[in-house]
Motif scaffolding. Structure first.
Motif, PDB file in Angstrom:
ATOM      1  N   PHE A  12      51.912  -9.819  33.456  1.00  8.48           N
ATOM      2  CA  PHE A  12      50.880  -9.149  32.666  1.00  8.48           C
ATOM      3  C   PHE A  12      49.870 -10.170  32.198  1.00  8.48           C
ATOM      4  N   ASP A  13      48.645  -9.665  31.971  1.00  5.09           N
ATOM      5  CA  ASP A  13      47.514 -10.540  31.703  1.00  5.09           C
ATOM      6  C   ASP A  13      47.344 -10.875  30.232  1.00  5.09           C
ATOM      7  N   GLY A  14      47.768 -10.002  29.344  1.00  5.86           N
ATOM      8  CA  GLY A  14      47.583 -10.223  27.918  1.00  5.86           C
ATOM      9  C   GLY A  14      48.493  -9.303  27.137  1.00  5.86           C
ATOM     10  N   LEU A  15      48.530  -9.500  25.818  1.00 11.85           N
ATOM     11  CA  LEU A  15      49.475  -8.792  24.964  1.00 11.85           C
ATOM     12  C   LEU A  15      48.775  -8.120  23.795  1.00 11.85           C
ATOM     13  N   LEU A  16      49.069  -6.839  23.591  1.00 16.03           N
ATOM     14  CA  LEU A  16      48.714  -6.114  22.373  1.00 16.03           C
ATOM     15  C   LEU A  16      49.967  -6.043  21.512  1.00 16.03           C
ATOM     16  N   LEU A  17      49.785  -6.193  20.213  1.00 17.88           N
ATOM     17  CA  LEU A  17      50.941  -6.391  19.346  1.00 17.88           C
ATOM     18  C   LEU A  17      50.801  -5.592  18.062  1.00 17.88           C
ATOM     19  N   VAL A  18      51.796  -4.748  17.767  1.00 15.86           N
ATOM     20  CA  VAL A  18      51.987  -4.242  16.417  1.00 15.86           C
ATOM     21  C   VAL A  18      53.199  -5.007  15.920  1.00 15.86           C
ATOM     22  N   GLU A  19      52.987  -5.939  15.036  1.00 18.23           N
ATOM     23  CA  GLU A  19      53.956  -7.009  14.782  1.00 18.23           C
ATOM     24  C   GLU A  19      55.321  -6.509  14.322  1.00 18.23           C
ATOM     25  N   GLY A  45      48.408 -20.132  25.930  1.00 22.14           N
ATOM     26  CA  GLY A  45      47.478 -19.506  26.866  1.00 22.14           C
ATOM     27  C   GLY A  45      47.566 -18.012  27.017  1.00 22.14           C
ATOM     28  N   LEU A  46      48.468 -17.351  26.293  1.00 22.83           N
ATOM     29  CA  LEU A  46      48.587 -15.898  26.432  1.00 22.83           C
ATOM     30  C   LEU A  46      47.557 -15.205  25.555  1.00 22.83           C
ATOM     31  N   PRO A  47      46.634 -14.412  26.126  1.00 25.14           N
ATOM     32  CA  PRO A  47      45.699 -13.646  25.294  1.00 25.14           C
ATOM     33  C   PRO A  47      46.447 -12.603  24.466  1.00 25.14           C
ATOM     34  N   VAL A  48      46.172 -12.568  23.163  1.00 25.42           N
ATOM     35  CA  VAL A  48      46.874 -11.671  22.245  1.00 25.42           C
ATOM     36  C   VAL A  48      45.869 -11.029  21.301  1.00 25.42           C
ATOM     37  N   VAL A  49      46.052  -9.733  21.020  1.00 23.29           N
ATOM     38  CA  VAL A  49      45.322  -9.041  19.953  1.00 23.29           C
ATOM     39  C   VAL A  49      46.349  -8.314  19.105  1.00 23.29           C
ATOM     40  N   LEU A  50      46.282  -8.530  17.792  1.00 24.77           N
ATOM     41  CA  LEU A  50      47.212  -7.921  16.842  1.00 24.77           C
ATOM     42  C   LEU A  50      46.599  -6.654  16.245  1.00 24.77           C
ATOM     43  N   GLY A  79      44.026   1.457  17.925  1.00 23.76           N
ATOM     44  CA  GLY A  79      44.569   1.148  19.242  1.00 23.76           C
ATOM     45  C   GLY A  79      43.488   0.967  20.283  1.00 23.76           C
ATOM     46  N   GLU A  80      42.495   1.856  20.260  1.00 24.78           N
ATOM     47  CA  GLU A  80      41.388   1.755  21.218  1.00 24.78           C
ATOM     48  C   GLU A  80      40.617   0.450  21.044  1.00 24.78           C
ATOM     49  N   THR A  81      40.324   0.097  19.797  1.00 23.12           N
ATOM     50  CA  THR A  81      39.531  -1.108  19.515  1.00 23.12           C
ATOM     51  C   THR A  81      40.271  -2.354  19.956  1.00 23.12           C
ATOM     52  N   ALA A  82      41.565  -2.422  19.663  1.00 24.96           N
ATOM     53  CA  ALA A  82      42.355  -3.591  20.058  1.00 24.96           C
ATOM     54  C   ALA A  82      42.411  -3.718  21.573  1.00 24.96           C
ATOM     55  N   ALA A  83      42.600  -2.606  22.264  1.00 27.61           N
ATOM     56  CA  ALA A  83      42.651  -2.651  23.724  1.00 27.61           C
ATOM     57  C   ALA A  83      41.316  -3.098  24.307  1.00 27.61           C
ATOM     58  N   ARG A  84      40.215  -2.617  23.746  1.00 25.57           N
ATOM     59  CA  ARG A  84      38.904  -3.037  24.244  1.00 25.57           C
ATOM     60  C   ARG A  84      38.676  -4.534  24.024  1.00 25.57           C
ATOM     61  N   LEU A  85      39.115  -5.037  22.872  1.00 23.20           N
ATOM     62  CA  LEU A  85      38.990  -6.469  22.610  1.00 23.20           C
ATOM     63  C   LEU A  85      39.757  -7.292  23.647  1.00 23.20           C
ATOM     64  N   LEU A  86      41.002  -6.890  23.896  1.00 19.25           N
ATOM     65  CA  LEU A  86      41.815  -7.634  24.859  1.00 19.25           C
ATOM     66  C   LEU A  86      41.206  -7.574  26.250  1.00 19.25           C
TER      67      LEU A  86
END
Length: 326
Positions: A117-124, A139-144, A290-297
């Motif tokens: 996978f290319d990056g990670l979305l996270l609800v901590e 180096g892992l792209p992450v958006v919380l 959720g939409e905003t975080a996904a768009r950022l990533l």
């Protein structure tokens, strides 16, 4: 410094293509070589980029999402926003949940180097931010999503918890309420502290009881306050489940809502429209988070520079019959 596929290949004395084939669990690498490469990956803490994985099979076009258990009341709305955005962009979504606490987190961190996978979305999930930050630095792209006041060193999406608490207080004051009972979640959550501070800015001196984000906490908080003889004319519950429990306890105690006690919740879950009476609450834009975080990533994966400053989305008071406007 970020560990690269070239570093792994050099340490394991193989080509970069061989490393990529191991990452993709290809069968055309002999077992001893694959084992050596995996040992080097683990020792160096290598996190593969989509480009590294793609050497063997093309860009993965997949993102992962790590969440607490899906029984969290608002996870469905957030996840739907993520899924809609990711799928519309032609990406797949891998979902990891922490149903078994530390064991689940350990499993996830052990799988990162082997997952395409290319990056990670996270609800901590609780107590994971340190490990995720280390992955990001490698180096892992992450958006919380929902930073709970932790302010991580990578992009995040939050909401205006303090203003949400203030809007609840402002509304209750406008209806003539002056003796509030506040039932919070755990105060080690930044969102709880923010909501409480925003409320206290306008209604200081409230009776405050701490609990969990559960219906039982709302019920027990009201029952305890009544048993101790506290005279309150409104309840600010830190989520809608707490508010539902408060409504039930007030009804069982013979208190009329909103005539005797007004109740305001937080989140605006679908259930808030179906409590008795329907719940006035502070709406978090959960699907939009959720939409905003996904768009950022996805923008970061496309090469855009993404700021580490949090994106903060506004809350909104939704007035229903548990605390109607005058």
């Amino acid at each position: 410094m970020r560990v690269t596929i070239a570093d792994v290949a050099r340490e394991a004395a193989v080509s970069k293509t061989t490393v990529s084939r191991v990452l993709n669990t290809r069968a055309d690498v002999d077992a001893s070589t694959a084992a050596r490469v995996r040992e080097v990956i683990a020792a160096l803490g290598y996190v593969p980029s989509s480009g590294a994985v793609g050497l063997a099979r093309g860009t993965s076009r997949t993102v992962a999402m790590l969440t607490p258990p899906l029984t969290w009341p608002w996870m469905g709305e957030v996840l739907q926003g993520v899924a809609d955005t990711v799928e519309a962009a032609g990406y797949g979504l891998l979902l990891f949940t922490c149903n078994r606490g530390a064991e689940s987190v350990s499993h996830f961190t052990g799988q990162v180097s082997a997952r395409a996978f290319d990056g990670l979305l996270l609800v901590e999930p609780e107590n994971t931010l340190g490990a995720i930050t280390a992955m990001h630095r490698r180096g892992l792209p992450v958006v919380l999503i929902d930073d709970r006041g932790h302010h991580p060193a990578f992009p995040s999406v939050a909401t205006t918890n303090r203003e949400g608490g203030a809007s609840a207080a402002r509304h209750l004051l406008s209806t003539g309420r002056t003796r509030p009972l506040v039932i919070t979640g755990r105060r080690d959550f930044g969102c709880v502290r923010d909501r409480l501070e925003g409320f206290a800015d306008l209604m200081p001196g409230a009776l405050v009881t701490e609990g969990e984000f559960t219906e039982a906490s709302g019920r027990h908080g009201v029952e305890r306050a009544l048993a101790e003889g506290h005279d309150f004319d409104c309840v600010f519950a830190h989520n809608d489940l707490i508010a539902a429990g408060a409504l039930r306890a007030l009804r069982e105690a013979g208190r009329e809502v909103p005539d005797d006690v007004a109740v305001v919740g937080f989140d605006d879950l679908p259930m808030a429209r179906h409590t008795e009476p329907p719940l006035t609450t502070v709406r978090q834009p959960l699907r939009r988070m959720g939409e905003t975080a996904a768009r950022l990533l996805l923008a970061g994966l496309a090469g855009d520079v993404i700021s580490d400053a949090p994106v903060v989305l506004p809350t909104e008071l939704v007035v229903r019959r548990s605390a109607p406007a005058l």
